[in-house]
Design a protein around this motif. Sequence first.
Motif, PDB file in Angstrom:
ATOM      1  N   GLY A  36       0.848  -1.179   0.045  1.00 14.62           N
ATOM      2  CA  GLY A  36       0.080  -0.054  -0.083  1.00 14.62           C
ATOM      3  C   GLY A  36       0.773   1.292  -0.001  1.00 14.62           C
ATOM      4  N   ALA A  37       2.129   1.270   0.553  1.00  8.07           N
ATOM      5  CA  ALA A  37       2.909   2.181   0.614  1.00  8.07           C
ATOM      6  C   ALA A  37       3.413   2.651  -0.901  1.00  8.07           C
ATOM      7  CB  ALA A  37       3.770   2.136   1.535  1.00  8.07           C
ATOM      8  N   TRP A  38       3.404   1.903  -1.836  1.00  9.66           N
ATOM      9  CA  TRP A  38       4.025   1.945  -3.010  1.00  9.66           C
ATOM     10  C   TRP A  38       3.255   2.566  -4.391  1.00  9.66           C
ATOM     11  CZ3 TRP A  38       9.223   2.102  -2.766  1.00  9.66           C
ATOM     12  CH2 TRP A  38      10.006   1.546  -1.925  1.00  9.66           C
ATOM     13  N   TRP A  39       2.767   1.854  -5.032  1.00 11.57           N
ATOM     14  CA  TRP A  39       2.230   2.151  -6.358  1.00 11.57           C
ATOM     15  C   TRP A  39       0.841   1.598  -6.429  1.00 11.57           C
ATOM     16  CZ3 TRP A  39       5.335   5.768  -6.750  1.00 11.57           C
ATOM     17  CH2 TRP A  39       6.702   5.668  -6.628  1.00 11.57           C
ATOM     18  N   PRO A  40       0.075   1.882  -7.514  1.00 13.55           N
ATOM     19  CA  PRO A  40      -1.328   1.310  -7.753  1.00 13.55           C
ATOM     20  C   PRO A  40      -1.012  -0.207  -8.234  1.00 13.55           C
ATOM     21  CG  PRO A  40      -1.026   3.169  -8.912  1.00 13.55           C
ATOM     22  CD  PRO A  40       0.258   3.112  -8.359  1.00 13.55           C
ATOM     23  N   ALA A  41      -1.991  -0.995  -8.156  1.00 13.57           N
ATOM     24  CA  ALA A  41      -2.123  -2.563  -8.424  1.00 13.57           C
ATOM     25  C   ALA A  41      -1.304  -2.507  -9.898  1.00 13.57           C
ATOM     26  CB  ALA A  41      -3.332  -2.953  -8.559  1.00 13.57           C
ATOM     27  N   GLY A  42      -0.464  -3.719  -9.761  1.00 21.04           N
ATOM     28  CA  GLY A  42       0.039  -3.955 -10.989  1.00 21.04           C
ATOM     29  C   GLY A  42       1.332  -3.431 -11.592  1.00 21.04           C
ATOM     30  N   HIS A  43       1.764  -2.363 -10.630  1.00 18.45           N
ATOM     31  CA  HIS A  43       2.878  -1.278 -10.915  1.00 18.45           C
ATOM     32  C   HIS A  43       4.064  -2.098  -9.831  1.00 18.45           C
ATOM     33  CE1 HIS A  43      -0.180   1.091 -12.590  1.00 18.45           C
ATOM     34  NE2 HIS A  43       0.923   1.725 -12.963  1.00 18.45           N
ATOM     35  N   GLY A  44       4.820  -3.379 -10.349  1.00 21.11           N
ATOM     36  CA  GLY A  44       5.435  -4.160  -9.403  1.00 21.11           C
ATOM     37  C   GLY A  44       6.549  -3.621  -8.924  1.00 21.11           C
ATOM     38  N   LEU A  45       7.023  -4.332  -7.858  1.00 17.38           N
ATOM     39  CA  LEU A  45       8.242  -3.992  -6.864  1.00 17.38           C
ATOM     40  C   LEU A  45       9.427  -4.602  -7.586  1.00 17.38           C
ATOM     41  CD1 LEU A  45       6.746  -3.689  -3.350  1.00 17.38           C
ATOM     42  CD2 LEU A  45       6.810  -1.917  -5.169  1.00 17.38           C
ATOM     43  N   GLY A  46      10.841  -4.265  -7.097  1.00 17.62           N
ATOM     44  CA  GLY A  46      12.054  -5.056  -7.521  1.00 17.62           C
ATOM     45  C   GLY A  46      12.781  -5.599  -6.178  1.00 17.62           C
ATOM     46  N   TYR A  47      14.040  -5.862  -6.596  1.00 17.75           N
ATOM     47  CA  TYR A  47      14.765  -6.585  -5.632  1.00 17.75           C
ATOM     48  C   TYR A  47      14.974  -5.860  -4.505  1.00 17.75           C
ATOM     49  CZ  TYR A  47      19.258  -8.047  -3.703  1.00 17.75           C
ATOM     50  OH  TYR A  47      20.320  -8.649  -2.652  1.00 17.75           O
ATOM     51  N   GLU A  48      15.189  -4.549  -4.531  1.00 22.68           N
ATOM     52  CA  GLU A  48      15.550  -3.709  -3.356  1.00 22.68           C
ATOM     53  C   GLU A  48      14.594  -3.398  -2.493  1.00 22.68           C
ATOM     54  OE1 GLU A  48      16.010  -2.117  -6.549  1.00 22.68           O
ATOM     55  OE2 GLU A  48      15.639   0.231  -6.113  1.00 22.68           O
ATOM     56  N   HIS A  49      13.377  -3.543  -2.734  1.00 24.89           N
ATOM     57  CA  HIS A  49      12.200  -3.145  -2.149  1.00 24.89           C
ATOM     58  C   HIS A  49      12.295  -4.037  -0.781  1.00 24.89           C
ATOM     59  CE1 HIS A  49      11.019  -1.419  -5.729  1.00 24.89           C
ATOM     60  NE2 HIS A  49      10.200  -0.543  -4.887  1.00 24.89           N
ATOM     61  N   GLY A  50      12.552  -5.190  -0.613  1.00 26.38           N
ATOM     62  CA  GLY A  50      12.876  -5.941   0.497  1.00 26.38           C
ATOM     63  C   GLY A  50      13.404  -5.635   1.537  1.00 26.38           C
ATOM     64  N   PHE A  51      14.724  -4.785   0.951  1.00 24.32           N
ATOM     65  CA  PHE A  51      15.574  -4.069   2.067  1.00 24.32           C
ATOM     66  C   PHE A  51      14.943  -2.936   2.511  1.00 24.32           C
ATOM     67  CE2 PHE A  51      18.275  -6.631  -0.617  1.00 24.32           C
ATOM     68  CZ  PHE A  51      19.254  -7.044  -0.040  1.00 24.32           C
ATOM     69  N   THR A  52      13.860  -2.316   2.079  1.00 29.40           N
ATOM     70  CA  THR A  52      13.345  -1.233   2.422  1.00 29.40           C
ATOM     71  C   THR A  52      12.286  -1.640   3.459  1.00 29.40           C
ATOM     72  OG1 THR A  52      13.740   0.134   0.553  1.00 29.40           O
ATOM     73  CG2 THR A  52      11.737   0.788   1.957  1.00 29.40           C
ATOM     74  N   HIS A  53      11.647  -2.868   3.166  1.00 27.48           N
ATOM     75  CA  HIS A  53      10.600  -3.265   4.071  1.00 27.48           C
ATOM     76  C   HIS A  53      11.387  -3.733   5.397  1.00 27.48           C
ATOM     77  CE1 HIS A  53       8.229  -4.483   0.343  1.00 27.48           C
ATOM     78  NE2 HIS A  53       8.312  -3.122   0.513  1.00 27.48           N
ATOM     79  N   GLN A  54      12.653  -4.322   5.121  1.00 22.30           N
ATOM     80  CA  GLN A  54      13.508  -4.787   6.278  1.00 22.30           C
ATOM     81  C   GLN A  54      13.934  -3.584   7.368  1.00 22.30           C
ATOM     82  OE1 GLN A  54      16.516  -7.869   5.862  1.00 22.30           O
ATOM     83  NE2 GLN A  54      17.865  -5.966   6.002  1.00 22.30           N
ATOM     84  N   VAL A  55      14.161  -2.503   6.799  1.00 19.84           N
ATOM     85  CA  VAL A  55      14.360  -1.224   7.457  1.00 19.84           C
ATOM     86  C   VAL A  55      13.097  -0.769   8.235  1.00 19.84           C
ATOM     87  CG1 VAL A  55      14.675   1.223   7.196  1.00 19.84           C
ATOM     88  CG2 VAL A  55      16.237  -0.332   6.324  1.00 19.84           C
ATOM     89  N   VAL A  56      11.877  -0.773   7.535  1.00 20.52           N
ATOM     90  CA  VAL A  56      10.571  -0.438   8.117  1.00 20.52           C
ATOM     91  C   VAL A  56      10.530  -1.307   9.525  1.00 20.52           C
ATOM     92  CG1 VAL A  56       7.973  -0.576   7.837  1.00 20.52           C
ATOM     93  CG2 VAL A  56       9.875   0.365   6.009  1.00 20.52           C
ATOM     94  N   ASP A  57      10.399  -2.576   9.366  1.00 22.20           N
ATOM     95  CA  ASP A  57      10.177  -3.140  10.566  1.00 22.20           C
ATOM     96  C   ASP A  57      10.913  -3.152  11.611  1.00 22.20           C
ATOM     97  OD1 ASP A  57       7.739  -4.237   9.444  1.00 22.20           O
ATOM     98  OD2 ASP A  57       8.536  -6.245   8.797  1.00 22.20           O
ATOM     99  N   LEU A  58      12.420  -3.149  10.974  1.00 19.69           N
ATOM    100  CA  LEU A  58      13.355  -3.035  12.084  1.00 19.69           C
ATOM    101  C   LEU A  58      13.482  -1.622  13.028  1.00 19.69           C
ATOM    102  CD1 LEU A  58      16.279  -3.423  13.378  1.00 19.69           C
ATOM    103  CD2 LEU A  58      17.434  -2.448  11.318  1.00 19.69           C
ATOM    104  N   VAL A  59      12.918  -0.356  12.159  1.00 18.37           N
ATOM    105  CA  VAL A  59      12.850   0.721  12.842  1.00 18.37           C
ATOM    106  C   VAL A  59      11.690   0.597  13.826  1.00 18.37           C
ATOM    107  CG1 VAL A  59      12.506   3.255  12.538  1.00 18.37           C
ATOM    108  CG2 VAL A  59      14.117   1.997  11.122  1.00 18.37           C
ATOM    109  N   GLU A  60      10.556   0.073  13.318  1.00 16.17           N
ATOM    110  CA  GLU A  60       9.340   0.117  14.101  1.00 16.17           C
ATOM    111  C   GLU A  60       9.856  -0.892  15.532  1.00 16.17           C
ATOM    112  OE1 GLU A  60       6.246  -1.476  11.863  1.00 16.17           O
ATOM    113  OE2 GLU A  60       5.904   0.589  11.053  1.00 16.17           O
ATOM    114  N   ALA A  61      10.606  -1.979  15.315  1.00 10.55           N
ATOM    115  CA  ALA A  61      10.932  -2.733  16.526  1.00 10.55           C
ATOM    116  C   ALA A  61      12.076  -1.877  17.407  1.00 10.55           C
ATOM    117  CB  ALA A  61      11.732  -3.949  16.173  1.00 10.55           C
ATOM    118  N   VAL A  62      12.784  -1.230  16.750  1.00 10.72           N
ATOM    119  CA  VAL A  62      13.561  -0.175  17.748  1.00 10.72           C
ATOM    120  C   VAL A  62      12.850   0.784  18.630  1.00 10.72           C
ATOM    121  CG1 VAL A  62      15.305   1.705  17.738  1.00 10.72           C
ATOM    122  CG2 VAL A  62      15.668  -0.280  16.407  1.00 10.72           C
ATOM    123  N   ALA A  63      11.689   1.433  17.804  1.00 14.85           N
ATOM    124  CA  ALA A  63      10.844   2.243  18.646  1.00 14.85           C
ATOM    125  C   ALA A  63       9.911   1.826  19.477  1.00 14.85           C
ATOM    126  CB  ALA A  63      10.110   3.177  17.402  1.00 14.85           C
TER     127      ALA A  63
END
Lengths: 404, 404, 404, 404
Positions: B329-356
């Motif tokens: 939901g944070a990215w693009w409309p349906a069908g506008h696919g993500l790439g390899y590096e997006h997994g790293f971004t998601h990892q940062v998101v969960d990590l920062v939430e855990a830190v907080a």
Amino acid sequence: MSRTDRPRLGVGMVGYAFMGAAHSQAWRTAPRFFDLPRTIDMAALCGRDGAAVAAAAERLGWASTETDWRALVERDDVDLVDVCTPGDTHEEIAVAALAAGKHVLCEKPLANTLAEAERMAEAARAAEARGQVAMVGFTYRRVPAVQLARQIVEEGRIGRVRHVRAQYLQDWIADPEAPLSWRLDREKAGSGALGDIGAHVVDLAQFVTGEWLTGVSGLLETFVHERPVAEAHAGLRGSAGADRGPVTVDDAAVFYGRLTGGGLATFEATRFAWGRKNAIRLEINGEAGSLAFDFEDMNVLHLFDASEPARTAGFRRIVVTEADHPFVGAWWPAGHGLGYEHGFTHQVVDLVEAVAAGAAVRPTFDDGLQVQRVLDAVERSSLADNVWVPVPGPRRAQPAAARE
Amino acid sequence: MSRTDRPRLGVGMVGYAFMGAAHSQAWRTAPRFFDLPRTIDMAALCGRDGAAVAAAAERLGWASTETDWRALVERDDVDLVDVCTPGDTHEEIAVAALAAGKHVLCEKPLANTLAEAERMAEAARAAEARGQVAMVGFTYRRVPAVQLARQIVEEGRIGRVRHVRAQYLQDWIADPEAPLSWRLDREKAGSGALGDIGAHVVDLAQFVTGEWLTGVSGLLETFVHERPVAEAHAGLRGSAGADRGPVTVDDAAVFYGRLTGGGLATFEATRFAWGRKNAIRLEINGEAGSLAFDFEDMNVLHLFDASEPARTAGFRRIVVTEADHPFVGAWWPAGHGLGYEHGFTHQVVDLVEAVAAGAAVRPTFDDGLQVQRVLDAVERSSLADNVWVPVPGPRRAQPAAARE
Amino acid sequence: MSRTDRPRLGVGMVGYAFMGAAHSQAWRTAPRFFDLPRTIDMAALCGRDGAAVAAAAERLGWASTETDWRALVERDDVDLVDVCTPGDTHEEIAVAALAAGKHVLCEKPLANTLAEAERMAEAARAAEARGQVAMVGFTYRRVPAVQLARQIVEEGRIGRVRHVRAQYLQDWIADPEAPLSWRLDREKAGSGALGDIGAHVVDLAQFVTGEWLTGVSGLLETFVHERPVAEAHAGLRGSAGADRGPVTVDDAAVFYGRLTGGGLATFEATRFAWGRKNAIRLEINGEAGSLAFDFEDMNVLHLFDASEPARTAGFRRIVVTEADHPFVGAWWPAGHGLGYEHGFTHQVVDLVEAVAAGAAVRPTFDDGLQVQRVLDAVERSSLADNVWVPVPGPRRAQPAAARE
Amino acid sequence: MSRTDRPRLGVGMVGYAFMGAAHSQAWRTAPRFFDLPRTIDMAALCGRDGAAVAAAAERLGWASTETDWRALVERDDVDLVDVCTPGDTHEEIAVAALAAGKHVLCEKPLANTLAEAERMAEAARAAEARGQVAMVGFTYRRVPAVQLARQIVEEGRIGRVRHVRAQYLQDWIADPEAPLSWRLDREKAGSGALGDIGAHVVDLAQFVTGEWLTGVSGLLETFVHERPVAEAHAGLRGSAGADRGPVTVDDAAVFYGRLTGGGLATFEATRFAWGRKNAIRLEINGEAGSLAFDFEDMNVLHLFDASEPARTAGFRRIVVTEADHPFVGAWWPAGHGLGYEHGFTHQVVDLVEAVAAGAAVRPTFDDGLQVQRVLDAVERSSLADNVWVPVPGPRRAQPAAARE
């Protein structure tokens, strides 16, 4: 040679269930599309229930019936015996037929035990020396895409084999309430997924690579130990009754092994892969390229040629329906795909040509025995903490044959 | 909380090659698309070569540099240390950072040996008790299609797991003349295909099923024992020089194991599968359905639901780009696919939430240790005639976490 | 009814090239797998060259031969005439056969001109009133996946149709040096890609939607105007000789139209799509879901059901090989796919059942006429600056039939 | 040139919805992965609502804000204006920016009417003569697989083009209760599916073939004439309110045309294809081969090379992630695919290089105008019984550019 001059080949078949129907279609159809060196005479069908076998013979196109296979193998008008019964009867019938001077086509797996298979292969070797032909029905070898895969490996196009990845995935007993059948009975079937479908992928791996497995480590598993007894049968499944009985075979087998050329091969055979109906998957990675096949898309072979520049290299989706693809020229124009039963017709074609030539045709009983040795080694490994079990190589070099 | 009110999170990263570039992109991008509870400050980048690290810091967006990781982990403006170096340095850096009170994100595999991993996990447990977060970078967990797979298993939709079929196939050293890199050096990398890519599929199998492997039988193989020394590096590969050196790791690993729930799992990791670039394949067959994923088509998950009538049942090709798919939901409309590096971004998101939140986030170092135990067992099985090697279970129940 | 009690149905076939071979296989095979209400007697095969037709009859399984189709249609032992000749002879043979009281199966397209088709449909209507059956051979309707598509539309599962996307792509004359054949001769074939393969996709679009096209705009194109004369024929292609001759038909046709329900339909038929061998693609988007089919993967139908939650919705890859799929139960277990020629067998099954029931069976000659009207409108649009050309609807409601 | 020596390029962007977010990500990311000849300064973001634009600027990384685009285009620190607003404002902003001496990047479609597009192209030509750059944002051109397709056509590998088959299929308003948005309002958007997504496939067809459409016949359709008014927006969709309003644009467009080289092209653009999320499909058949692309699998290009022997020919699935593929070398190793937004980054790269070189970059405003002429012709054909409407060719030869 005009059609009417062709010598007659009398065929007698034992068994008329799933495999019997497929073989009958092949015997009927082969002469219609291929120029065979023999005139096929579907002389006699054999089954224990006289009324049932008579009805089957009429439906399937057999000229007469027998209720005792011993009578069938002695008939003068039968030159070739086609064995389509469960594995527990293979040795007895095939050996008797060979002894009676008949050619034999025997359904796979060759036998339920290694000892049976050894004796059958020995009988076949003796019979071949007398000019008889003995073939085992690993039909998937004669799917055109699989034949093309074999040719490509043989031509060296993918180089020495490093990896084989072979799977046979079905789901017809994934439902724990799917009823029992003879295929789940060790007495009849010898083993479960391992011998029924694992045998196919072992044979395909050895056939396409042209190598043998030299050892394996494996694990067998039975997920569902008790099932309803079947009341009626249709295809692979029947309908469930109220009583329950034991499953005495494996539901799934996983194993890996090493090929004579040093490559690694992994195998999986299961009837519990929901959504995979008859997925026979074979991937081969060589030093110079790769191949991939899946029977769910049986008219297609995927080839990656590593000699192409990376910029435009990619797996090619070869639609194996061109006139110069194996067996295809006899059928339809490009793109008009073949189905499951065509492999059986191709098997008949090569078998009849071998009979006419007095030559062996592969898969021989020795090929079948070699598969059996692998299955046996997997079972022994599974019983011994998965330790490596070597597989002895074939006793002799394989005969050269017009078509493998 | 308005953006300017957010507490600052100072990040220091060690290493700036392939993984460093991917992590930097994640640290830069996460705040642009996700509403993070911390303001990310990319405080310092660390590398041994002062000029090179300065150039990298400018390119990658780090505010300052260090040439000694010991200085980095002591900096007051660094709250979290991101370890992107080869495996032989993981323990030293991560343990020191944890001891210095920093949160840690450590690339996979957690360590090069089981003993290192055990010590790291112990340090992490102690640090977690002090409110620190320690996460290991099994990034593929956070591909949305993989997250969805985990959710579907967790919801019970495919039932108890019977089969896992996991492969990680690459071809970047299939050419025997591809040059050496640190990834082919046991000193640096610990192991080859097994630890580099096999680790990913072991983690994915355990993550998606929510189960552990209880034992394995495996085989490692090195196909090419000597290669040209690399002169320049680009991506995974470099260009070849005239000298040659030894390959000291495995080129391929095949193994199978059993899951805590009784299911069978097969694994294959190889860098010799011509034509497969980064094919991470995961298939799961359960009692009630199946899942299939292939990173070559990373925005897609295939689901077979066995509760549907057979007439219209089939594997569904779910395009995992809907707003209610994990992270999407944070990215693009349906069908506008993500790439390899997006997994790293998601990892940062969960990590920062855990830190907080002061909570643990998976994969924890214990999760990383558990993968290491599997890899270690595979190596030992390979050295001992492939005999079954049990894998001890995790020391403690895993912490509950907002996102696995 | 026991098999021996079944009334006989004498069949006479005209023509024995590609279509003749496919029809013969169907006549031979249908009684082996299906429980037909008539005993098929393949009574006579007709062709102008006596020796050639005799050889074909022996190979294809016909009991006798004729060299004049007029004699064939008058034979007392022929109850049904199967017309497998090029389109320029369809009217003459079919009308005479109907006049002689025979049932008729006529290959598609029904005729080469609209006027011919009108007369044939009129003759068929009169004959149907006398209890005769007249069917046109749009065989692809009886591919199981296409039948399932029709059922799904009929059940309302994808709702009102908004879009049809239909393509028939081949490449057998993409090479400008591919030789001439009767299919490139307007005298024999009537038209080129439009009538040969475009006819199929028009029929499929109308069949699966259950709607008619009410108007079209179209464009025909001939890319290669002169080709070598063929010396020998094999399948669709022959081998090239030294002389050259004109191509008098279209190589490709593109058109769009509107369906009776208001939906839009686009069509493309070409023999110049390199790499597409027999790609018959049909996509339908309705108010509640979508369907997709490609004959290159003929045992598969893709269904998107919009009523599913978006999170786990996706095109389902239905492997149309289950026992309860149309026609499939008579063949093999799930996953053991069918091939091109099975559609012809299914056509015979429904035809023979219609003959026994004295009922019409679709596609009727009126259905064939309706396709012809579309083709004619496309040609007229192409000649008139692509302006919209309305297509008149069928003269009467279609007869109800056991199987469409 | 060292990084710090690079001249600054000040960028001002108008609009910050879907396109603004994508452009911002590109401006932030391009310098991190590519060696740009300018230092990007994201100087100012413009929007009418001061608080909203300030929040957006913080989130998206812009240094300051404006609430009047007239102020933005006059700012001295803005060298390039990036227009991300709906089409009704494109002319006014872009022409003013060009008049103010700024470079311009303008989202597609270039304008809502042909007259607007003509004036914009004229302004761009004049500005280019003064060394300014004007580019239109047909971003899909810069997906690596599309770039590779263009290169392959340009190299002559598939020969002269005979067929283009282009579709853009979405489903975000297939549900009749999906709410209104500015994209369904003729005042704002100019047209519906035709201008929004049809424009993309027209551009792609012309770009990849290197040809222009010379005429078209087309049909527009609105399936749903009234929808709920939206209350909140998220991505392409919003949530529905209680009021209803009219849809004033087309829901779908179908058309075909002819290319300058004589080939036929078919097009379909629809938002009613259930299950297709963002399926941009392009197939090209040439005299010597074929290409196929589908954005649902955006890192893959399929190539059929007709010069290969038929026996092993097949569509190659090229995974366009190799270092020597267009733009790819700057990112990740092979097999680590890119996503939707990467095309925007590549667009920035080429744009900035053009600015530095003082050269034009395609797609120019003339390219955008040429697409507009096609859209206009389709609309006129649809209003005139679908009659052929010629499309005038471009006024001048296109400028040579480093990257098309």
